[in-house]
Design an enzyme around this catalytic site. Structure first.
Site, PDB file in Angstrom:
ATOM      1  N   LYS A 116       0.848  -1.196   0.000  1.00 41.62           N
ATOM      2  CA  LYS A 116       0.000   0.000   0.000  1.00 41.62           C
ATOM      3  C   LYS A 116       0.882   1.244   0.000  1.00 41.62           C
ATOM      4  CE  LYS A 116      -3.285   2.588   2.835  1.00 41.62           C
ATOM      5  NZ  LYS A 116      -4.270   2.616   3.893  1.00 41.62           N
ATOM      6  N   GLU A 146      -9.283  12.591  11.642  1.00 44.07           N
ATOM      7  CA  GLU A 146      -8.543  11.388  12.072  1.00 44.07           C
ATOM      8  C   GLU A 146      -7.663  11.625  13.292  1.00 44.07           C
ATOM      9  OE1 GLU A 146      -6.479   9.400   8.925  1.00 44.07           O
ATOM     10  OE2 GLU A 146      -5.774   7.811  10.257  1.00 44.07           O
ATOM     11  N   GLY A 188      -9.917   3.949   3.781  1.00 49.39           N
ATOM     12  CA  GLY A 188     -11.025   3.434   2.990  1.00 49.39           C
ATOM     13  C   GLY A 188     -12.102   4.504   2.996  1.00 49.39           C
ATOM     14  N   GLU A 205      -7.291  -2.158   2.630  1.00 53.42           N
ATOM     15  CA  GLU A 205      -6.583  -0.890   2.834  1.00 53.42           C
ATOM     16  C   GLU A 205      -6.634  -0.485   4.321  1.00 53.42           C
ATOM     17  OE1 GLU A 205      -8.157   1.941  -0.051  1.00 53.42           O
ATOM     18  OE2 GLU A 205      -7.456   3.594   1.183  1.00 53.42           O
ATOM     19  N   ALA A 252      -2.032   4.848   6.999  1.00 52.58           N
ATOM     20  CA  ALA A 252      -3.126   5.706   6.500  1.00 52.58           C
ATOM     21  C   ALA A 252      -2.587   6.945   5.804  1.00 52.58           C
ATOM     22  CB  ALA A 252      -4.047   6.122   7.649  1.00 52.58           C
ATOM     23  N   ARG A 307      -7.129  17.160   5.356  1.00 52.09           N
ATOM     24  CA  ARG A 307      -8.241  18.108   5.104  1.00 52.09           C
ATOM     25  C   ARG A 307      -7.786  19.495   5.540  1.00 52.09           C
ATOM     26  NH1 ARG A 307     -11.629  13.597   4.999  1.00 52.09           N
ATOM     27  NH2 ARG A 307      -9.949  12.197   4.430  1.00 52.09           N
ATOM     28  N   GLY A 341      -4.937  13.338  -0.057  1.00 48.99           N
ATOM     29  CA  GLY A 341      -4.301  12.082  -0.463  1.00 48.99           C
ATOM     30  C   GLY A 341      -5.270  10.917  -0.376  1.00 48.99           C
ATOM     31  N   GLU A 372     -11.434  10.502  -5.568  1.00 49.98           N
ATOM     32  CA  GLU A 372     -11.402  10.540  -4.087  1.00 49.98           C
ATOM     33  C   GLU A 372     -10.579  11.732  -3.581  1.00 49.98           C
ATOM     34  OE1 GLU A 372     -10.672   6.808  -2.036  1.00 49.98           O
ATOM     35  OE2 GLU A 372      -9.582   7.870  -0.460  1.00 49.98           O
ATOM     36  N   LYS A 431     -11.934  14.944  -1.450  1.00 50.24           N
ATOM     37  CA  LYS A 431     -11.342  15.335  -0.155  1.00 50.24           C
ATOM     38  C   LYS A 431     -10.870  16.781  -0.187  1.00 50.24           C
ATOM     39  CE  LYS A 431      -9.786  10.791   1.437  1.00 50.24           C
ATOM     40  NZ  LYS A 431      -8.663   9.847   1.393  1.00 50.24           N
TER      41      LYS A 431
HETATM   42  C1  ISC Z   1      -4.437  11.236   3.157  1.00 52.56           C
HETATM   43  C2  ISC Z   1      -5.735  11.438   3.353  1.00 52.56           C
HETATM   44  O1  ISC Z   1      -6.585  10.493   3.848  1.00 52.56           O
HETATM   45  C3  ISC Z   1      -6.175   9.362   4.576  1.00 52.56           C
HETATM   46  C4  ISC Z   1      -7.049   9.326   5.748  1.00 52.56           C
HETATM   47  C5  ISC Z   1      -8.309   8.805   5.691  1.00 52.56           C
HETATM   48  C6  ISC Z   1      -8.676   8.000   4.607  1.00 52.56           C
HETATM   49  C7  ISC Z   1      -7.791   7.715   3.633  1.00 52.56           C
HETATM   50  C8  ISC Z   1      -8.171   6.869   2.489  1.00 52.56           C
HETATM   51  O2  ISC Z   1      -9.293   6.361   2.451  1.00 52.56           O
HETATM   52  O3  ISC Z   1      -7.377   6.727   1.550  1.00 52.56           O
HETATM   53  C9  ISC Z   1      -6.367   8.146   3.693  1.00 52.56           C
HETATM   54  O4  ISC Z   1      -5.626   7.074   4.159  1.00 52.56           O
HETATM   55  C10 ISC Z   1      -6.401  12.707   3.070  1.00 52.56           C
HETATM   56  O5  ISC Z   1      -7.571  12.855   3.377  1.00 52.56           O
HETATM   57  O6  ISC Z   1      -5.722  13.612   2.523  1.00 52.56           O
END
Ligand code: ISC
Length: 395
Positions: free
Chosen positions: A144, A194, A211, A238, A301, A345, A359, A374, A378
């Protein structure tokens, strides 16, 4: 111990030193700070260890604050993704916990006039990067990697940070909102969903997310998207990589660690996320929130799995330096209690320039176009707060 590690603040302009404003919202309370008493720029690498240079610098900053008459100092600020780079931490001259104000329900979002937008990378560049990562997964090099995009926006007028914060509070009333002054001028602002780690006494709590799915305006569609996310094997995989890594990091330090069997759903105004709330009891309650945050960072993450291989891939593929993005932002007191959230965010505001970040976790089953969608969704959180049009529906 010399005072070199906790930097003196004489080189910060006197006005900025006095007026610097700090904010960290968590649950129903807000930590507000004003003015800079001490600044810590020592890189946080090694910060998981009690006798690290970094934690000594933090101790020095607390000592200096006490000498300056602050009985119970806190340190607030941000630590970059790359912890070999300077930290951006401060002991505010004054701080107070206050009740989180009710968000203003109808704060008007004045549309911002834009001079120029730079996308790093472009949509095509991002999709190629995702494909390159997928090739690396197939070769078995890693499982990942989190890839991201930055949008640099030149506005016709200086951005209004207070208005952006008010909009963020209205959009995401339960998020971890933050505002941190930057050493080079400007501010880091955002609202992270988070929690990297919260530590109070011997109690430790973390709430990793991984996710995601974009929320829909139609309630039925929105529920369908949420259900699909909860059933998606790609997103579960993930997510699981993050949870297992965190379990491995925390278990040796805890006398009890409760990790739920599977994820649940967490939502922001823009996104659904798979979320796992982990709760534990530290074997040694002297372990500080900062030590724990340094031990956990970077979780898969924000980086990937395995960490070292993901870090290398990000360095090779991402066409920019993340700086503070996907690092951690929060606070810690001299007893070691504190909270650190993942710096997502968010964006930096420097006069009439915005630098926004987003990301997404990439795995072998990822679809490049869906991952671009995605990161774009975001990015929408900060774009909306800054009065910018929805990139996908720019009407
Ligand atoms: C890196 C980011 O998200 C991470 C945190 C939550 C979910 C994420 C995802 O689903 O890919 C990312 O790992 C972002 O929001 O910029």
């Amino acid at each position: 111990m010399t005072s070199k590690r906790a930097e003196r603040v004489g080189d910060v302009g006197a006005d900025r030193r006095e007026q610097a404003a700090f904010l960290f919202q968590s649950g129903d309370r807000v930590l507000q700070g004003r003015g800079i008493c001490a600044r810590v720029e020592t890189p946080a690498s090694g910060g998981a260890h009690r006798d690290s240079l970094f934690l000594h610098s933090v101790e020095e900053a607390f000592a200096r604050a006490r000498q300056a008459g602050i009985a119970e100092p806190v340190i607030m600020g941000a630590i970059p993704f790359d912890t070999t780079r300077p930290s951006c931490l401060y002991v505010p001259r004054e701080h107070a916990w206050v009740a989180r104000p009710a968000p203003v329900s109808s704060a008007p979002v004045a549309p911002a006039q834009v001079r120029e937008v730079r996308n790093l990378p472009s949509a095509d560049g991002f999709c190629l990067a995702v494909e390159e990562a997928i090739e690396a997964f197939r070769r078995g090099e890693l499982s990942k990697a989190v890839l991201s995009r930055i949008q640099e926006i030149h506005l016709a007028e200086p951005a209004d940070v207070e208005a952006i914060l008010a909009n963020l509070a209205r959009q995401n009333p339960t998020g971890y909102q933050f505002r941190i002054p930057l050493a080079e001028g400007g501010e880091l602002v955002g609202v992270s969903p988070e929690l990297l780690v919260r530590k109070q006494g011997a109690r430790v709590h973390t709430n990793p997310l991984a996710g995601s799915a974009k929320r829909r305006a139609d309630p039925q569609e929105d529920q369908r998207v949420a259900r699909d996310l909860l059933e998606s094997s790609k997103d579960h995989y993930e997510h699981r990589l993050v949870i297992e890594d965190i379990r491995q990091q925390l278990a040796p330090l805890c006398s009890r660690l409760d990790v739920p069997e599977g994820p649940s759903l967490l939502s922001t105004n823009a996104m659904w996320h798979l979320s796992t709330a982990i709760d534990g009891e530290l074997a040694d309650s002297r372990t500080s929130a900062l030590q724990l945050a340094c031990r956990l960072h970077p979780t898969p993450a924000v980086c990937g799995f395995p960490t070292a291989a993901a870090r290398q891939l990000i360095q090779r593929i991402e066409p920019f330096d993340r700086g503070l993005f996907t690092g951690m932002v929060g606070w810690c007191d001299a007893q070691g209690n504190g909270e650190w959230v993942v710096t997502i965010r968010c964006g930096t505001v420097q006069g009439d320039w915005l630098r926004l970040f987003a990301g997404a976790g990439i795995v072998e089953a990822s679809d490049p176009a869906a991952e671009w969608a995605e990161v774009t969704a975001k990015l929408g959180t900060m774009r909306a707060a800054c009065g910018l049009l929805d990139e996908e529906n720019p009407t």
